[in-house]
Design a protein around this motif. Structure first.
Motif, PDB file in Angstrom:
ATOM      1  N   GLN A 139      25.022  -2.505 -95.174  1.00  0.00           N
ATOM      2  CA  GLN A 139      23.793  -2.120 -95.875  1.00  0.00           C
ATOM      3  C   GLN A 139      23.515  -0.632 -95.664  1.00  0.00           C
ATOM      4  OE1 GLN A 139      19.239  -3.772 -96.592  1.00  0.00           O
ATOM      5  NE2 GLN A 139      20.271  -4.263 -94.699  1.00  0.00           N
ATOM      6  N   GLU A 194      16.866  -6.402-100.052  1.00  0.00           N
ATOM      7  CA  GLU A 194      18.239  -5.936 -99.859  1.00  0.00           C
ATOM      8  C   GLU A 194      18.807  -5.389-101.166  1.00  0.00           C
ATOM      9  OE1 GLU A 194      17.015  -8.496 -96.708  1.00  0.00           O
ATOM     10  OE2 GLU A 194      17.233  -9.022 -98.830  1.00  0.00           O
ATOM     11  N   THR A 198      20.137  -1.470-102.372  1.00  0.00           N
ATOM     12  CA  THR A 198      21.430  -1.136-102.966  1.00  0.00           C
ATOM     13  C   THR A 198      21.283  -0.193-104.149  1.00  0.00           C
ATOM     14  OG1 THR A 198      21.569  -2.941-104.601  1.00  0.00           O
ATOM     15  CG2 THR A 198      22.316  -3.432-102.337  1.00  0.00           C
TER      16      THR A 198
END
Length: 324
Positions: A139, A194, A198
């Motif tokens: 991540q 999440e 991105t």
């Protein structure tokens, strides 16, 4: 079974003439978590009536992310939307259709606030934050300072980080060394925040309280108003951050798996129950005790977990949170 064509997706945008951040605020990602929907409706009414003005940037509200689950008053429509959240070329379920609408919408924004609630009663509201800045494969992220400064202004005092790293370590431990399988399962850990990271943005998940607590919509409302002020959308003063001495910051360190369907807890654990090193948490099917390897708090215990899946997480205090 209700057809997916019965439902529509709705977002409402307010854009000021002056430039500023593009913010998106969402409720009912899980259909029985309605505090965000209530709070969003309250804020939109204040904007529409002129009591609150968006003076810079833009804010998009999604009062109900998952209309099928919302109508059913269930957590999920066909599956958990907050896992494996990516656009799908061949959608297989209703949540895939949501993803194909929601992911491009998220990508057009800079900042996401996702409002949730939890099942257990009596717990304090808490905010889930992302990783520190890094260039790693799991991540990568470059907005930790902004994200954590914002988290301290939502109006809550409990902070949790480390979700995807702890989840990913568990996935790697369970995997059979198949790289394709590993990537597929790791993708399962990607939800709204999440996915937002991105795209180059930053994001917080706020758990506002128990589903039916009267205070939960108020927690959500205060978080929205504070977010708009902190990011400069309303011209209101920046809220004061929660003092460090009043914060409880925790890092998710390790996930423990349920090996056998007959593995069991020794008590009815709830998230954030304290544990001390050596405390017995459960017992394996063969009678082996399961104990805490360090002192901290238990998180997301799942007595109904299947064999070879996540059973519970352990957290430990993170005294450096917000000072990194």
């Amino acid at each position: 079974m209700t057809s997916s064509s019965t439902f529509q997706f709705k977002s409402v945008n307010y854009t000021a003439p002056q430039p500023g951040p593009r913010v998106i605020i969402m409720g009912a990602t899980h259909g029985n978590e309605k505090c965000g929907t209530v709070a969003i409706g309250r804020v939109m009414e204040e904007i529409d009536s002129g009591r609150l003005a968006i003076t810079a940037g833009s804010v998009t509200f999604v009062p109900v992310v998952n209309p099928k689950a919302y109508q059913q008053n269930t957590r999920n429509g066909d599956r958990n939307l907050n896992r494996n959240l990516f656009p799908k070329d061949a959608p297989q379920d209703f949540e895939d259709h949501i993803a194909n609408w929601l992911c491009p919408l998220l990508a057009r924004h800079d900042v996401l606030l996702d409002l949730h609630s939890f099942n257990a009663s009596g717990g304090l509201p808490f905010v889930m934050v992302g990783p520190l800045n890094n260039d790693g494969a799991l991540q990568p992220f470059q907005h930790a300072e902004k994200e954590r400064a914002w988290a301290r202004r939502l109006g809550v005092k409990r902070f949790v980080d480390g979700w995807l790293a702890a989840y990913g370590d568990g996935v790697k431990r369970r995997s059979r060394g198949d790289a394709a399988e590993l990537e597929t399962v790791l993708r399962y850990g990607v939800g709204t925040t999440e996915y937002m990271r991105t795209t180059g943005g930053y994001a917080l998940t706020l758990e506002c309280g128990q589903h039916d607590e009267a205070a939960a919509p108020e927690v959500a409302y205060r978080a929205i108003v504070n977010t708009l002020a902190h990011l400069g959308l309303t011209g209101a003063p920046d809220p004061e951050p929660v003092p460090f001495e009043e914060m409880e910051a925790l890092s998710m360190v390790v996930v423990h798996d349920k090996f056998d369907a007959d593995d069991r807890f020794t008590r009815n654990w709830a998230s954030f129950d304290p544990v001390h090193e050596g405390d017995q948490i459960g017992v394996r099917a063969d009678g082996t005790p399961v104990t805490a390897q360090f002192s901290g708090r238990i998180l997301f215990p799942d007595a109904k977990a299947n064999a070879n899946s996540e059973w519970y997480y352990l957290t430990r205090p993170n005294p450096s949170f917000g000072r990194e």
